[in-house]
Design a protein around this motif. Structure first.
Motif, PDB file in Angstrom:
ATOM      1  N   ALA A 102      45.089  30.830  53.136  1.00  0.00           N
ATOM      2  CA  ALA A 102      45.769  29.629  52.629  1.00  0.00           C
ATOM      3  C   ALA A 102      46.044  29.767  51.126  1.00  0.00           C
ATOM      4  N   ALA A 103      45.092  30.331  50.396  1.00  0.00           N
ATOM      5  CA  ALA A 103      45.272  30.532  48.951  1.00  0.00           C
ATOM      6  C   ALA A 103      46.401  31.522  48.675  1.00  0.00           C
ATOM      7  N   ARG A 104      46.487  32.565  49.484  1.00  0.00           N
ATOM      8  CA  ARG A 104      47.590  33.533  49.314  1.00  0.00           C
ATOM      9  C   ARG A 104      48.941  32.862  49.511  1.00  0.00           C
ATOM     10  N   ALA A 105      49.036  31.975  50.485  1.00  0.00           N
ATOM     11  CA  ALA A 105      50.295  31.250  50.722  1.00  0.00           C
ATOM     12  C   ALA A 105      50.615  30.346  49.534  1.00  0.00           C
ATOM     13  N   ARG A 106      49.607  29.656  48.987  1.00  0.00           N
ATOM     14  CA  ARG A 106      49.850  28.818  47.811  1.00  0.00           C
ATOM     15  C   ARG A 106      50.246  29.676  46.618  1.00  0.00           C
ATOM     16  N   TRP A 107      49.595  30.827  46.448  1.00  0.00           N
ATOM     17  CA  TRP A 107      49.932  31.752  45.353  1.00  0.00           C
ATOM     18  C   TRP A 107      51.410  32.117  45.429  1.00  0.00           C
ATOM     19  N   ARG A 108      51.861  32.526  46.630  1.00  0.00           N
ATOM     20  CA  ARG A 108      53.273  32.907  46.803  1.00  0.00           C
ATOM     21  C   ARG A 108      54.203  31.736  46.473  1.00  0.00           C
ATOM     22  N   ALA A 109      53.855  30.548  46.930  1.00  0.00           N
ATOM     23  CA  ALA A 109      54.698  29.377  46.664  1.00  0.00           C
ATOM     24  C   ALA A 109      54.771  29.081  45.168  1.00  0.00           C
ATOM     25  N   TYR A 110      53.637  29.144  44.481  1.00  0.00           N
ATOM     26  CA  TYR A 110      53.640  28.919  43.032  1.00  0.00           C
ATOM     27  C   TYR A 110      54.449  30.009  42.320  1.00  0.00           C
ATOM     28  N   ALA A 111      54.298  31.258  42.744  1.00  0.00           N
ATOM     29  CA  ALA A 111      55.032  32.371  42.130  1.00  0.00           C
ATOM     30  C   ALA A 111      56.533  32.204  42.326  1.00  0.00           C
ATOM     31  N   GLU A 112      56.939  31.838  43.542  1.00  0.00           N
ATOM     32  CA  GLU A 112      58.370  31.628  43.818  1.00  0.00           C
ATOM     33  C   GLU A 112      58.940  30.482  43.000  1.00  0.00           C
ATOM     34  N   ALA A 113      58.101  29.499  42.666  1.00  0.00           N
ATOM     35  CA  ALA A 113      58.551  28.368  41.855  1.00  0.00           C
ATOM     36  C   ALA A 113      58.563  28.713  40.364  1.00  0.00           C
ATOM     37  N   GLY A 114      58.065  29.915  40.009  1.00  0.00           N
ATOM     38  CA  GLY A 114      58.120  30.351  38.619  1.00  0.00           C
ATOM     39  C   GLY A 114      56.931  29.957  37.765  1.00  0.00           C
ATOM     40  N   TRP A 115      55.839  29.565  38.364  1.00  0.00           N
ATOM     41  CA  TRP A 115      54.660  29.174  37.606  1.00  0.00           C
ATOM     42  C   TRP A 115      53.950  30.398  37.059  1.00  0.00           C
ATOM     43  N   THR A 116      53.242  30.245  35.966  1.00  0.00           N
ATOM     44  CA  THR A 116      52.386  31.286  35.425  1.00  0.00           C
ATOM     45  C   THR A 116      51.100  31.278  36.225  1.00  0.00           C
ATOM     46  N   LEU A 117      50.711  32.448  36.759  1.00  0.00           N
ATOM     47  CA  LEU A 117      49.526  32.544  37.605  1.00  0.00           C
ATOM     48  C   LEU A 117      48.434  33.356  36.929  1.00  0.00           C
ATOM     49  N   GLU A 118      47.199  32.913  37.104  1.00  0.00           N
ATOM     50  CA  GLU A 118      46.028  33.625  36.608  1.00  0.00           C
ATOM     51  C   GLU A 118      45.072  33.819  37.780  1.00  0.00           C
ATOM     52  N   ARG A 119      44.390  34.963  37.773  1.00  0.00           N
ATOM     53  CA  ARG A 119      43.422  35.275  38.835  1.00  0.00           C
ATOM     54  C   ARG A 119      42.065  35.509  38.195  1.00  0.00           C
ATOM     55  N   PHE A 120      41.046  34.813  38.697  1.00  0.00           N
ATOM     56  CA  PHE A 120      39.688  34.999  38.239  1.00  0.00           C
ATOM     57  C   PHE A 120      38.800  35.340  39.430  1.00  0.00           C
ATOM     58  N   GLU A 121      38.077  36.423  39.326  1.00  0.00           N
ATOM     59  CA  GLU A 121      37.098  36.799  40.348  1.00  0.00           C
ATOM     60  C   GLU A 121      35.770  36.219  39.930  1.00  0.00           C
ATOM     61  N   VAL A 122      35.231  35.355  40.754  1.00  0.00           N
ATOM     62  CA  VAL A 122      33.961  34.712  40.440  1.00  0.00           C
ATOM     63  C   VAL A 122      32.837  35.645  40.856  1.00  0.00           C
ATOM     64  N   LYS A 123      31.942  35.880  39.945  1.00  0.00           N
ATOM     65  CA  LYS A 123      30.779  36.714  40.222  1.00  0.00           C
ATOM     66  C   LYS A 123      29.691  35.842  40.836  1.00  0.00           C
ATOM     67  N   ALA A 124      28.921  36.390  41.741  1.00  0.00           N
ATOM     68  CA  ALA A 124      27.847  35.638  42.406  1.00  0.00           C
ATOM     69  C   ALA A 124      26.889  35.152  41.394  1.00  0.00           C
TER      70      ALA A 124
END
Length: 143
Positions: free
Chosen positions: A121-143
């Protein structure tokens, strides 16, 4: 247009969200959490109980406009419909849907757990935000 920050690999979603909200409050940021009513009710309860030595002042906003509060402003709101304010800074999206309108928000945060359905679901939202031209950031949360 807002920046969307995806926080991936969150093992304990409720704890992570409560700590994220507490951190934003301590930094003085105005924050709105949007989600379905049942989820907001759960977060409302958790913000009272997740840390017995601290309290995060917050307001559960229902469908009617909130009543004015006496004293300090409430910087954390839980609302089914995002309610930007001045200065509106951060929107935490727990709705599972793409936020179409972010006017007034500088940042949108999407929290993503380990479950494959959550990641898809997050991947689908990522694609939708990217297609809309939003600036995207990715953070990997450490345990």
């Amino acid at each position: 247009m807002a920046t969307v920050a995806f926080h991936f690999n969150v093992a304990h979603r409720n704890d992570y969200l409560c700590r994220l909200i507490r951190k934003a409050h301590r930094l003085g940021a105005w924050l709105c959490v949007t989600a379905p009513a049942v989820r907001l009710d759960e977060l409302d309860r958790l913000l009272w109980t997740f840390d017995p030595l601290s309290f995060v002042p917050h307001q559960r906003v229902r469908s009617v406009p909130p009543s004015p509060l006496v004293g300090a402003p409430v910087w954390v709101q839980l609302a089914e419909t995002p309610r930007p304010r001045e200065p509106a800074e951060v929107l935490v999206n727990e709705s599972g849907q793409v936020i179409a309108e972010t006017a007034g928000f500088a940042k949108v945060i999407e929290v993503v757990g380990h479950a494959e359905a959550d990641r898809q679901a997050a991947r689908a939202r990522w694609r939708a935000y990217a297609e809309a031209g939003w600036t995207l950031e990715r953070f990997e949360v450490k345990a």
